[in-house]
Write a protein that holds these residues in place. Structure first.
Motif, PDB file in Angstrom:
ATOM      1  N   ILE A   1      10.892  -9.679  20.812  1.00  0.00           N
ATOM      2  CA  ILE A   1       9.199  -9.520  21.281  1.00  0.00           C
ATOM      3  C   ILE A   1       9.195 -10.959  22.256  1.00  0.00           C
ATOM      4  O   ILE A   1       9.486 -11.890  21.848  1.00  0.00           O
TER       5      ILE A   1
ATOM      6  N   LYS B   1       5.250  -3.788  18.837  1.00  0.00           N
ATOM      7  CA  LYS B   1       5.177  -4.428  17.447  1.00  0.00           C
ATOM      8  C   LYS B   1       6.747  -4.000  17.172  1.00  0.00           C
ATOM      9  O   LYS B   1       6.988  -2.757  16.678  1.00  0.00           O
TER      10      LYS B   1
ATOM     11  N   LYS C   1       6.526  -2.301  27.764  1.00  0.00           N
ATOM     12  CA  LYS C   1       5.262  -2.842  28.117  1.00  0.00           C
ATOM     13  C   LYS C   1       4.298  -1.975  27.625  1.00  0.00           C
ATOM     14  O   LYS C   1       4.234  -0.887  28.104  1.00  0.00           O
TER      15      LYS C   1
ATOM     16  N   ASN D   1       5.684 -12.633  23.864  1.00  0.00           N
ATOM     17  CA  ASN D   1       4.622 -12.603  23.814  1.00  0.00           C
ATOM     18  C   ASN D   1       3.873 -13.125  25.253  1.00  0.00           C
ATOM     19  O   ASN D   1       4.311 -14.168  25.479  1.00  0.00           O
ATOM     20  N   SER D   2       2.774 -12.570  25.825  1.00  0.00           N
ATOM     21  CA  SER D   2       2.151 -13.109  26.503  1.00  0.00           C
ATOM     22  C   SER D   2       0.620 -13.030  26.459  1.00  0.00           C
ATOM     23  O   SER D   2       0.355 -12.772  25.351  1.00  0.00           O
ATOM     24  N   THR D   3      -0.252 -13.760  27.144  1.00  0.00           N
ATOM     25  CA  THR D   3      -1.459 -14.039  26.849  1.00  0.00           C
ATOM     26  C   THR D   3      -2.267 -12.452  26.933  1.00  0.00           C
ATOM     27  O   THR D   3      -3.198 -12.248  25.996  1.00  0.00           O
TER      28      THR D   3
ATOM     29  N   GLU E   1      -0.438  -9.368  26.698  1.00  0.00           N
ATOM     30  CA  GLU E   1       0.195  -8.358  26.135  1.00  0.00           C
ATOM     31  C   GLU E   1       1.661  -8.588  25.513  1.00  0.00           C
ATOM     32  O   GLU E   1       2.185  -9.835  25.648  1.00  0.00           O
ATOM     33  N   ASN E   2       1.996  -7.760  24.746  1.00  0.00           N
ATOM     34  CA  ASN E   2       3.383  -7.949  24.128  1.00  0.00           C
ATOM     35  C   ASN E   2       4.326  -7.036  24.765  1.00  0.00           C
ATOM     36  O   ASN E   2       4.073  -6.041  25.502  1.00  0.00           O
TER      37      ASN E   2
END
Length: 162
Positions: A114, A96, A145, A116-118, A120-121
């Motif tokens: 940043i 974050k 990660k 974003n994936s399903t 994790e960030n």
């Protein structure tokens, strides 16, 4: 016969030898900028690893290091509550941006991104003078990660500058 000085042949040989040495040494010093940029990113990586370890230590003390989501107090008065809490995942900071900016202080030579994936960030830090990365294989960037589970700590990956 007493002669002093060097012959023309001796001078030419010395000049040729110096030319060869200069030609082999020059490429080593030409790309110092990329090496310097990589070194500064290595410093940022070490800072992030140290900060993540400190956050994890606080999470261990608080006892939420086995939870997929939680919060710890870093005592700076900022964050999502007035007491300075930040979000953690398995005891390590989330990717974050606002939390990382509170944990470590970087100057204007660095930019953040940043992704974003399903599941994790990912936090990407790169040199501001370089273009924004478009893939995880781009040079001259560092990415973080989040921890996948309680047995897998977060990863810090540094792509060297070219």
């Amino acid at each position: 016969m007493n002669t002093k000085g060097f012959t023309l042949i001796e001078l030419v040989v010395v000049i040729v030898i110096l030319g060869i040495l200069a030609a082999t040494a020059a490429p080593k010093f030409i790309n110092l900028k990329a090496e310097a940029q990589t070194a500064t990113l290595q410093g940022v990586k070490a800072t992030m690893q140290g900060a993540a370890a400190m956050v994890h230590s606080k999470s261990l003390v608080q006892g939420n290091h086995k939870e997929s989501t939680g919060a710890i107090n870093i005592g700076d008065g900022g964050g999502f509550s007035s007491n300075g809490e930040i979000f953690v995942r398995y005891g390590y900071p989330f990717a974050k941006l606002t939390d990382w900016k509170r944990i470590i202080k970087l100057d204007d030579n660095f930019s953040y991104l940043i992704v974003n994936s399903t599941s994790e960030n990912t936090l990407i830090i790169y040199r501001s003078e370089n273009s924004q990365p478009t893939s995880f294989n781009d040079p001259c960037m560092l990415y973080y990660k989040v921890a996948k589970d309680q047995n897998t700590p977060p990863t810090f990956t540094l792509n060297k500058c070219v």
